[in-house]
Design a protein around this motif. Structure first.
Motif, PDB file in Angstrom:
ATOM      1  N   UNK A 188       0.741  -1.111   0.018  1.00  4.43           N
ATOM      2  CA  UNK A 188       0.014   0.008  -0.245  1.00  4.43           C
ATOM      3  C   UNK A 188       0.770   1.486   0.039  1.00  4.43           C
ATOM      4  N   UNK A 189       2.166   1.313   0.185  1.00  8.28           N
ATOM      5  CA  UNK A 189       2.915   2.529   0.479  1.00  8.28           C
ATOM      6  C   UNK A 189       3.060   2.802   1.783  1.00  8.28           C
ATOM      7  N   UNK A 190       3.990   3.375   2.406  1.00 10.80           N
ATOM      8  CA  UNK A 190       4.212   3.657   3.785  1.00 10.80           C
ATOM      9  C   UNK A 190       3.854   5.215   3.772  1.00 10.80           C
ATOM     10  N   UNK A 191       2.790   5.532   4.632  1.00 11.58           N
ATOM     11  CA  UNK A 191       2.377   6.896   5.109  1.00 11.58           C
ATOM     12  C   UNK A 191       2.497   6.833   6.533  1.00 11.58           C
TER      13      UNK A 191
ATOM     14  N   UNK B 110       7.913   7.970   5.538  1.00 10.86           N
ATOM     15  CA  UNK B 110       8.633   8.347   4.474  1.00 10.86           C
ATOM     16  C   UNK B 110       9.414   9.682   4.427  1.00 10.86           C
ATOM     17  N   UNK B 111      10.331   9.861   3.494  1.00 10.77           N
ATOM     18  CA  UNK B 111      11.089  10.964   3.719  1.00 10.77           C
ATOM     19  C   UNK B 111      10.093  12.188   3.249  1.00 10.77           C
ATOM     20  N   UNK B 112      10.071  13.340   3.575  1.00  6.98           N
ATOM     21  CA  UNK B 112      11.144  14.156   4.576  1.00  6.98           C
ATOM     22  C   UNK B 112      10.746  14.003   5.943  1.00  6.98           C
TER      23      UNK B 112
ATOM     24  N   UNK C  79      19.372   7.325  -2.998  1.00  8.43           N
ATOM     25  CA  UNK C  79      18.101   7.931  -2.333  1.00  8.43           C
ATOM     26  C   UNK C  79      18.166   9.208  -1.832  1.00  8.43           C
TER      27      UNK C  79
ATOM     28  N   UNK D 240      15.710  12.501  -2.036  1.00  6.85           N
ATOM     29  CA  UNK D 240      15.172  13.316  -1.029  1.00  6.85           C
ATOM     30  C   UNK D 240      15.543  14.626  -1.288  1.00  6.85           C
TER      31      UNK D 240
ATOM     32  N   UNK E  73      12.794  16.100  -3.351  1.00  2.00           N
ATOM     33  CA  UNK E  73      11.549  16.178  -2.584  1.00  2.00           C
ATOM     34  C   UNK E  73      11.713  17.488  -1.798  1.00  2.00           C
ATOM     35  N   UNK E  74      12.785  17.976  -1.431  1.00  2.00           N
ATOM     36  CA  UNK E  74      12.831  19.169  -0.483  1.00  2.00           C
ATOM     37  C   UNK E  74      12.885  20.419  -1.190  1.00  2.00           C
TER      38      UNK E  74
ATOM     39  N   UNK F 148       9.453  20.703  -2.237  1.00  2.00           N
ATOM     40  CA  UNK F 148       8.659  21.304  -1.045  1.00  2.00           C
ATOM     41  C   UNK F 148       8.612  22.667  -0.848  1.00  2.00           C
TER      42      UNK F 148
ATOM     43  N   UNK G 228       5.999  16.180  -2.283  1.00  2.00           N
ATOM     44  CA  UNK G 228       6.445  14.697  -2.784  1.00  2.00           C
ATOM     45  C   UNK G 228       6.531  13.808  -1.814  1.00  2.00           C
ATOM     46  N   UNK G 229       5.972  12.758  -1.928  1.00  2.00           N
ATOM     47  CA  UNK G 229       6.371  11.470  -1.044  1.00  2.00           C
ATOM     48  C   UNK G 229       7.125  10.547  -1.862  1.00  2.00           C
ATOM     49  N   UNK G 230       8.237   9.992  -1.157  1.00  2.00           N
ATOM     50  CA  UNK G 230       9.258   9.258  -1.792  1.00  2.00           C
ATOM     51  C   UNK G 230       8.622   7.692  -1.742  1.00  2.00           C
ATOM     52  N   UNK G 231       8.655   7.270  -2.906  1.00  2.00           N
ATOM     53  CA  UNK G 231       8.154   5.597  -3.155  1.00  2.00           C
ATOM     54  C   UNK G 231       9.555   4.969  -3.687  1.00  2.00           C
TER      55      UNK G 231
END
Lengths: 298, 510
Positions: free
Chosen positions: A155-158, A243-245, B371, B375, B378-379, B382, B388-391
């Motif tokens: 499902x993906x990690x949130x 998940x990051x950030x 990675x 990231x 993503x920053x 932002x 954005x969420x990292x997959x």
């Protein structure tokens, strides 16, 4: 079957409040744990006000600045910066929010499920007990980390999903303990008295049984909260948790592992924070168990 | 600066410890003339046609030979197993083969080996792993014992480059007898090193081939033995390197490489590679991120990312900004007419507001390596309002999500199999193939033309136009090329090349 979940004799005598307070104040472990925990809670609540920087603001030109106790460190970044130039102190402070949010939410979700099942099984017995015991053993047959990894991978990690997955998986100990505690309380005189005076089942469970098994609930709750925090860190470390950030301590440790030979503080700081929080919660749990136990056990 | 001296002190302490306890075994390696090398991937099959990992390419060039050799210093083609070649017409390449070459099992090399190997791997039924490396071959014909003709399906001007890269020659009789599986267990080639032991999944030991032919472009190897161990964890590799258990590793993280420079028993060498990094957008109707279908959003993302700083701070010395989706040295990689989007967060915000997203939007970023770079992006996103969420996952999983339209924005890298022709890079992502997630018919047509016309000028013109269109439409944000950091025992002499291929046959001890 039901023998599997029998956890031996469970004390049910409840310590009166005045004696509880006196004992609690005398219990060193409980006091230290509570103070550390209270400080971490305060830090989490006040993070937006006490953090020197935005925990998400990156500055690639100021990467891997060491903490202030190194010669090149400065008070601008007391804990230094990470590999993307984000202020490590701010991230550590905000990390407390995430760990506590996860610990407490998972405890509430799993506590609610486990307590409901345990109370029902212990109070009603018979078929309901059989069914609940079956559900508990089924759940115990599933390794938590493996299931959590699989679900998060699919499902993906949130943050929300991690909380939901852990909450839905970690209710087993609540159910087991609540069930055996309830079994002992339900036959006591005051429950019989309530029944004789014509109280309904729900009222008896909520007003007579639940308050008397509450000490166990609190002890199990602390243990589970600590274990949820560690599990989240483990999942995040494996890249399948938060998940990051987001500044999760587990994630910070994971991101720091490439630097452990030469910039070990990147691992040591969130690692120490995590260890401190889990230690504090466990000390509280141990303390509460000692304090609420009947006289003969303490 | 004061800190770096602390680091140096630490490095010195570490170095003294190493010198005292561990330098002795490293010296012993030199005396035994052995290089101990570790890599984190395991090839599913050592047969070069049946794996698509870097270590497979590395082993391929030590154990086997190709028909043609590209000199990595001059990019000049030289004869290896072939001595001369010529196009008879635009689909027929004739090659004269070298005489007096022996395979490791003692069998003499001849036209039959080329004919059998190429016809075998070009047959789709034999399921060679990377079809695009061989599917341009229609058939191969023997003219005499040392002359063959390769007939291509379509005009395929890049053929020489492929014959100098992934296409090695197997001994026909042995390959026919044992097949790819037997080739994995007991590899036999004609290259400067022969395999003396293959513990599948654990290690491969190579020994100098004393009968290696003398007048070829690869010199006679000097190092007696190469022991390749598969160590999946890079931190373990670094630890082994620090403790003297290894003599050579590659792909060290840039930060770690900087810090390892302080260790006196080691040398750190870096080299820019052909591997390019870019952010790719799904812009078709089936895109899982419909925001990306708006050109203004894509332009905003291009303006939001500071590529220059990322290349300098995260990738390291030797990394260059790229402006088109190809490696600048590749034939046909002409970015002279593409629009360039500078780092300008204010403009990015403006464009997002114009596109109807004044408060930004949420989106997933799919990534499989580097990675920290994902990231950092993503920053940057932002900072202009895009959350954005990292997959992050394995490459195979990400590729599957991209191909099934479940990834809107992907952090891609591509090494072109070290092929120095743009047909190995841009068309992979924009010619309507599986990995094409923008599917612009005009771009597809231009790339088709570039891949099939024989006139070099017309090829360049077609590719140039395609690159211009791709960047006008911002189907992707080209970022930079990656840098490989090598760590080696201080007294090993070696060179780093952009094709990420360590050439053990030219290494020696100082």
């Amino acid at each position: 079957m039901s023998d599997i979940v029998q956890t031996g004799p469970v004390a049910v005598a409840v310590v009166p409040p005045s004696r509880f307070k006196r004992r609690a104040l005398k219990h060193k472990g409980l006091m230290i744990g509570t103070i550390i925990f209270a400080i971490i809670v305060l830090i989490a609540l006040l993070a937006p006000f006490i953090s020197p920087h935005d925990p998400y603001a990156q500055d690639l030109n100021n990467r891997l600045v060491p903490p202030v106790w190194y010669e090149r460190g400065s008070w601008l970044h007391p804990f230094g910066t990470d590999n993307l130039g984000r202020d490590y102190l701010s991230r550590t402070l905000y990390g407390a929010q995430i760990s506590l949010l996860i610990g407490i939410s998972v405890m509430v979700i799993s506590g609610t499920i486990g307590t409901a099942l345990g109370l029902a099984a212990g109070y009603f017995g018979g078929r309901i007990d059989l069914v609940v015991t079956f559900i508990i053993t089924t759940r115990l047959a599933l390794p938590v980390v493996l299931v959590a990894l699989a679900v998060v991978a699919m499902v993906g990690g949130t943050l929300g999903i991690v909380i939901a997955v852990l909450g839905l998986l970690k209710w087993d100990r609540f159910a087991v303990v609540m069930r055996s505690a309830t079994q002992q309380v339900r036959s006591l005189d005051f429950v019989e008295a309530a029944r004789a005076s014509g109280a309904g089942q729900l009222r008896i469970i909520l007003k007579e049984v639940l308050p008397n098994v509450m000490p166990h609930l609190i002890v199990v709750g602390t243990v589970e909260a600590a274990s949820a925090i560690l599990l989240e860190a483990a999942l995040s470390f494996l890249g399948l948790g938060v998940q990051p950030p987001l500044p999760s301590w587990g994630l910070m440790i994971s991101e720091a592992k490439n630097f452990m030979f030469f910039s070990f503080w990147l691992i040591a700081i969130p690692g120490a924070a995590l260890a401190l929080l889990v230690l504090a919660i466990n000390m509280m749990g141990d303390g509460l168990r000692d304090v609420t136990a009947p006289d003969s056990r303490s | 600066m004061i800190f770096s001296s602390t680091r140096r002190v630490f490095g010195m302490i570490l170095g003294i410890a190493l010198a005292a306890g561990l330098a002795a075994p490293a010296e012993a390696q030199k005396r035994q003339n052995t290089i101990r090398f570790a890599y984190d991937q395991v090839p599913e099959n050592v047969d070069p046609f049946f794996n698509n990992v870097r270590i497979g390419v590395i082993i391929a060039h030590q154990v086997w030979d190709t028909l043609i050799y590209r000199d990595p210093r001059t990019n000049e083609y030289k004869g290896q197993l072939a001595t001369a070649w010529r196009w008879i017409d635009d689909k027929t390449l004739e090659l004269d083969l070298r005489r007096g070459v022996k395979f490791h099992n003692g069998v003499e090399f001849s036209a039959d080996d080329v004919v059998y190997t190429l016809n075998f791997v070009a047959n789709p039924a034999n399921r060679s792993t990377t079809q695009s490396n061989v599917n341009w071959i229609d058939r191969v014909e023997k003219i005499d014992s040392h002359k063959v003709r390769i007939i291509t399906k379509r005009p395929f001007p890049a053929a020489i480059e492929y014959l100098a890269g992934p296409i090695v020659i197997h001994p026909a009789a042995y390959y026919e007898q044992v097949g790819p599986k037997g080739m994995n267990e007991k590899p036999v080639g004609s290259g400067p090193y022969r395999v003396v032991e293959h513990q599948i999944g654990r290690s491969i030991t190579l020994q100098r081939n004393p009968d290696y032919f003398r007048d070829g472009p690869k010199p006679q190897p000097q190092i007696e033995r190469i022991v390749i161990r598969f160590i999946p964890d890079r931190q373990t590799q670094v630890a082994e390197m620090l403790s003297g258990g290894l003599d050579f590793v590659m792909n060290i993280a840039p930060d770690q490489a900087q810090q390892m420079r302080a260790v006196p028993t080691l040398q750190i060498v870096s080299g820019g590679t052909m591997r390019i990094v870019f952010l790719n957008f799904a812009t078709t109707e089936r895109s899982p991120a419909p925001q990306l279908r708006d050109l203004r959003v894509r332009r905003a993302i291009a303006h939001a990312i500071d590529r220059q700083t990322m290349a300098r701070q995260l990738v390291g010395e030797g990394s260059q900004i790229i402006n088109a989706i190809c490696f600048p040295a590749q034939f046909g990689c002409d970015a002279s007419q593409v629009p360039v989007y500078d780092y300008n967060p204010a403009k990015a915000k403006e464009l997002l507001a114009e596109a109807g997203f004044p408060n930004g939007f949420d989106i997933d970023l799919h990534s499989y390596r580097e990675r920290n770079q994902a990231e950092a992006m993503i920053n940057y996103l932002r900072a202009v309002g895009i959350r954005a969420t990292l997959r992050f996952g394995q490459y195979a999983a990400m590729r599957e999500q991209i191909r099934s339209n479940r990834a809107g924005m992907a952090h891609q890298t591509w090494g072109s199999f070290s092929i120095n022709d743009v047909s190995a890079s841009t068309p992979v992502y924009y010619k309507g193939l599986d990995d094409d997630i923008s599917r612009d018919p005009k771009v597809i047509e231009l790339l088709e033309r570039g891949d099939s016309v024989t006139d070099p000028q017309q090829r360049i013109a077609a590719y140039r136009e395609a690159h211009k269109l791709i960047m006008e439409q911002v189907y992707s944000v080209p970022l930079y090329n990656l840098v490989t950091f090598y760590a080696a025992a201080r007294d090993l002499e070696f060179a780093a090349y952009p094709d990420e291929l360590p050439r053990f046959w030219e290494m020696r001890w100082k």
